[in-house]
Motif scaffolding. Structure first.
Motif, mmCIF file in Angstrom:
data_model
loop_
_atom_site.group_PDB
_atom_site.id
_atom_site.type_symbol
_atom_site.label_atom_id
_atom_site.label_comp_id
_atom_site.label_asym_id
_atom_site.label_seq_id
_atom_site.Cartn_x
_atom_site.Cartn_y
_atom_site.Cartn_z
ATOM 1 N N THR A 1 8.665 2.839 -0.940
ATOM 2 C CA THR A 1 7.279 2.938 -0.457
ATOM 3 C C THR A 1 6.432 1.855 -1.108
ATOM 4 O O THR A 1 5.673 1.138 -0.445
ATOM 5 C CB THR A 1 6.694 4.327 -0.825
ATOM 6 N N GLY A 2 6.607 1.796 -2.428
ATOM 7 C CA GLY A 2 5.791 0.848 -3.192
ATOM 8 C C GLY A 2 6.008 -0.581 -2.721
ATOM 9 O O GLY A 2 5.047 -1.303 -2.432
ATOM 10 N N TYR A 3 7.261 -0.982 -2.593
ATOM 11 C CA TYR A 3 7.542 -2.381 -2.218
ATOM 12 C C TYR A 3 7.106 -2.688 -0.796
ATOM 13 O O TYR A 3 6.567 -3.750 -0.499
ATOM 14 C CB TYR A 3 9.029 -2.692 -2.413
ATOM 15 N N ALA A 4 7.322 -1.764 0.123
ATOM 16 C CA ALA A 4 6.916 -1.989 1.517
ATOM 17 C C ALA A 4 5.416 -2.202 1.566
ATOM 18 O O ALA A 4 4.914 -3.147 2.215
ATOM 19 C CB ALA A 4 7.318 -0.803 2.376
ATOM 20 N N GLU A 5 4.702 -1.335 0.804
ATOM 21 C CA GLU A 5 3.248 -1.412 0.805
ATOM 22 C C GLU A 5 2.793 -2.738 0.194
ATOM 23 O O GLU A 5 1.904 -3.427 0.712
ATOM 24 C CB GLU A 5 2.708 -0.236 -0.006
ATOM 25 N N GLN A 57 6.595 4.179 7.294
ATOM 26 C CA GLN A 57 6.485 5.506 7.929
ATOM 27 C C GLN A 57 7.706 6.374 7.625
ATOM 28 O O GLN A 57 7.588 7.554 7.309
ATOM 29 C CB GLN A 57 6.345 5.362 9.446
ATOM 30 N N GLY A 58 8.879 5.720 7.722
ATOM 31 C CA GLY A 58 10.123 6.459 7.460
ATOM 32 C C GLY A 58 10.142 6.992 6.045
ATOM 33 O O GLY A 58 10.468 8.164 5.815
ATOM 34 N N THR A 59 9.759 6.147 5.096
ATOM 35 C CA THR A 59 9.794 6.618 3.709
ATOM 36 C C THR A 59 8.745 7.704 3.493
ATOM 37 O O THR A 59 8.986 8.664 2.755
ATOM 38 C CB THR A 59 9.574 5.470 2.704
ATOM 39 N N ALA A 60 7.612 7.597 4.207
ATOM 40 C CA ALA A 60 6.584 8.643 4.064
ATOM 41 C C ALA A 60 7.168 9.982 4.499
ATOM 42 O O ALA A 60 6.973 11.006 3.841
ATOM 43 C CB ALA A 60 5.363 8.303 4.910
#
Ligand code: ADP
Length: 693
Positions: A456-460, A487-490
């Motif tokens: 999540t962190g890296y995608a963001e 979205q998937g990781t969320a």
């Protein structure tokens, strides 16, 4: 015809009218003498004396009885008076003939003769004639016999014979063997049915002693049969008999004594029906039933579940299989009521969490009281030695016709008493597997957390830093892929959170941080947060202006409300209003929150299961709506931990309303918390559609 004067007084002159005798000859005077008349009167037949001209010159008493005239009415009259009209002519011819050659003979041979009575009726008669010559004068004495009674008797006899032959034929037509025996058991009658059944023709059977001929076997003993016959006049029962060809037959026999008026036995009537085949079939059916029964018994015993058939509100044991011993650790003796059995052996039954169940809550007793099937209810058995056994209990009320309650043990059940089949299934292995699974889930969820956080962190970071111009710009597909990852990781993060909650709950580690809080702003806040997630739905809140304070863990309650509102949105894919209401209950003790949608609803037959772990309704899957079936389970557990209740009402295709009831906190403890939550509420996004109370 003129009256003829028998006494000779005033006799008509000759040549006038019909011929009449001029005077009575001396013999007539004699025959009219009192003595002779008396003699004539004694005769059983009617006697009439007719002269050559056909006039009656003498009659006896019987003649007056037969013809119905008095002597005076008859004497001097023409014989025609006593003849039916149709015979008069022929009689006159015969009479003329007879007088030419008179002799003793019966009259009208081969003819049926009839005489006419005064009342005009006709009677059958037989007449014999004999001539009587007195001097020159020829008379005829006719003895007339009234044949009425005899003819009637003849007719009756003919009828009787006809009836007898019909009855005889009937006896022969009868399929049954009909035998008539004399008091010494000799056969008097042997119908065709007997010939067919036993193989002896009547001429061989008649006169023989029936019991010897047929080697009759009396299951109850011959003496017993004879005694009953003597006492009651009849007997019914089964006999065995041997046919001519040596074949043994079983017959259903009915026997009756025929007595004369003095009560003397004349004969015994015996009607035998061959039931050998029926008996054979019964034996086969019984053998088959016994086979089925033994198979069922073996199955019953082999079942891995404890199966008990119980009766009466106290659940007395009627039947149990061997597995019952394995569940209770001891034998449950037949006839012993359930509670008494538990007490006697120090067995305690509790719910999953270990809370001892009251007798009213025990499935075994509930099913008999409520007469409704209960399936897969979780109980825990603590046996006398302290061992714990998790069990799934299913129970079924039985409606058995009274005649089915055969057998020694089953007969202990009174007609009309409730009956039920109770199955205790030892789920220790399942429980162990479940615990293992819970452990796995817990570990997996923990392990997932770190890599998910990194993802999540890296995608963001990639998205945000590129936006800010750090590094080369991203191609569209790269940005879309990153958003997809985000979205998937969320979704994965939310799932792992739910799984972690689940394992905390299972382990009893889900602790609430409760504090007094106003629910109204909390509800509004959830609705405001979720409204932007959908363009198709209109979220509204109905809430009172005054605060509704409860002792809650705001974070957990927000989780509950979020789940309910998200579900309302998710399960009404066509869009529409979602109405959230918060209000105090009338008694002022609780707060009721409801979330109503107009979506797909929940099929009635699955409503009982919804709220179970991983439980999802068929229609949710059919609509292709994603989900895990964990949210509601957690929501309910959380609400219950708050001392509240969560339930729903739903109609498939119409929509659902979910309700949460929470205990309202009394006023004195409301301060402080209200401010905290109100201040949060003031930071809320304006413009949210809202139907405030
Ligand atoms: P999910 O992740 O599947 O949504 P939940 O535990 O929240 O799991 O809900 C369990 C099931 O209950 C859902 O899968 C769905 O079948 C049914 N359900 C819950 N809320 C609604 C609703 N508002 N309308 C229709 N069905 C619902």
């Amino acid at each position: 015809m003129t009256a003829h004067d028998p006494q000779g007084e005033g006799a008509p002159e000759q040549g006038q009218g019909e011929p009449v005798p001029s005077a009575f000859p001396p013999i007539v005077a004699d025959v009219t003498s009192a003595l002779f008349r008396q003699f004539l009167d004694l005769l059983p037949d009617a006697l009439i004396v007719v002269d050559e001209q056909g006039y009656l010159v003498q009659v006896n008493a019987q003649a007056t009885t037969v013809f119905g005239y008095s002597r005076e009415e008859l004497l001097g009259q023409s014989l025609d008076l006593l003849l039916p009209e149709r015979f008069r002519e022929i009689h006159r011819r015969h009479a003329a003939h007879y007088f030419k050659a008179p002799r003793l003979r019966p009259m009208g041979i081969g003819l049926r003769l009839f005489a006419r009575r005064k009342d005009n009726s006709e009677i059958p008669v037989e007449i014999s004639l004999s001539p009587l010559r007195v001097g020159e004068q020829l008379y005829v004495i006719a003895a007339v016999r009234d044949m009425t009674a005899q003819r009637r008797a003849e007719r009756e006899k003919a009828l009787l014979l006809q009836n007898l032959s019909v009855q005889g034929e009937l006896l022969n037509q009868a399929y049954d063997a009909i035998i008539v025996r004399d008091p010494l058991d000799r056969i008097l009658l042997w119908n065709r049915g007997a010939e067919r059944l036993y193989g002896w023709p009547a001429q061989e059977a008649l006169g023989r002693i029936s019991t010897r001929l047929l080697k009759t076997g009396f299951p109850e003993g011959e003496v017993a049969v004879r005694t009953v016959l003597e006492q009651n006049g009849q007997w019914e029962g089964e006999l065995t008999q041997v046919c001519r060809d040596g074949r043994l037959v079983v017959v259903e026999s009915r026997q009756a004594l025929v007595r004369d008026q003095q009560g003397q036995v004349l004969a015994t009537l015996e009607i035998n029906r061959d039931i050998s085949e029926r008996r054979q079939r019964e034996r086969e059916t019984q053998a088959m039933l016994a086979g089925h029964l033994s198979l069922l018994e073996q199955l019953f015993e082999a079942l891995p579940f404890a199966v008990a058939l119980v009766a009466g509100e106290q659940a007395r044991l009627l039947l149990a299989n061997q597995a019952v011993r394995r569940v209770w650790g001891t034998d449950w003796p037949p006839g012993l009521p359930f509670l008494e059995f538990l007490q006697r052996h120090g067995i305690v039954i509790s719910d999953q969490r270990g809370k001892a169940l009251t007798p009213e809550e025990l499935v075994t007793l509930r099913v008999l009281r409520e007469q409704q099937a209960i399936s897969l209810y979780q109980e825990q058995v603590r046996r006398a030695d302290g061992t714990l056994l998790p069990v799934l209990v299913s129970a079924l009320p039985l409606h058995v016709p009274p005649e089915a309650l055969q057998g020694e043990r089953l007969r202990q059940c009174e007609p009309g008493e409730p009956l039920a089949l109770v199955i205790h299934q030892d789920v220790t292995p399942l429980k162990e597997a479940d615990e293992l699974k819970d452990e796995f889930i817990s570990i997996a969820a923990h392990e997932l957390r770190t890599p998910l956080a990194a993802l999540t962190g890296y995608a963001e970071m990639l998205l945000r830093q590129t936006e800010r111009g750090h590094g080369p710009p991203l191609a569209t597909w790269q940005r879309e892929a990153l958003e997809e990852i985000q979205q998937g990781t969320a979704r994965l993060v939310s799932l792992t959170e739910e799984l972690l909650d689940l394992s905390r709950l299972q382990a009893g580690r889900l602790q609430l941080q409760r504090l007094p809080a106003n629910l109204v702003p909390l509800v509004r806040q959830v609705v405001r947060r979720l409204q932007p997630t959908t363009a198709r739905h209109q979220l509204t809140v109905q809430a009172p202006a005054e605060p509704l304070v409860a002792l809650i863990d705001p974070h957990r309650l927000e989780q509950v409300l979020t789940n309910l509102v998200e579900n309302a949105i998710k399960y009404s894919p066509q869009g529409g209003p979602v109405e959230v209401r918060v209000a105090p209950e009338r008694d002022g003790r609780a707060i009721l929150i409801s979330v109503q949608d107009h979506g797909i609803g929940i099929p009635r037959h699955q409503q009982g299961q919804i709220g179970g772990r991983f439980m999802r309704a068929e229609n949710a899957r059919a609509w292709g709506i994603e989900g895990t079936g964990l949210g509601l389970y957690l929501a309910r557990a959380l609400v219950e931990q708050h001392g509240g209740r969560l339930w729903f009402e739903s109609e498939e295709g119409q929509g659902s309303t979910f309700f949460v009831r929470l205990p309202l906190l009394r006023e004195e403890s409301e301060e402080g918390c209200e401010q905290r939550l109100d201040s949060e509420a003031s930071a809320a996004t304006p413009g949210l559609p809202e139907a405030g109370a």
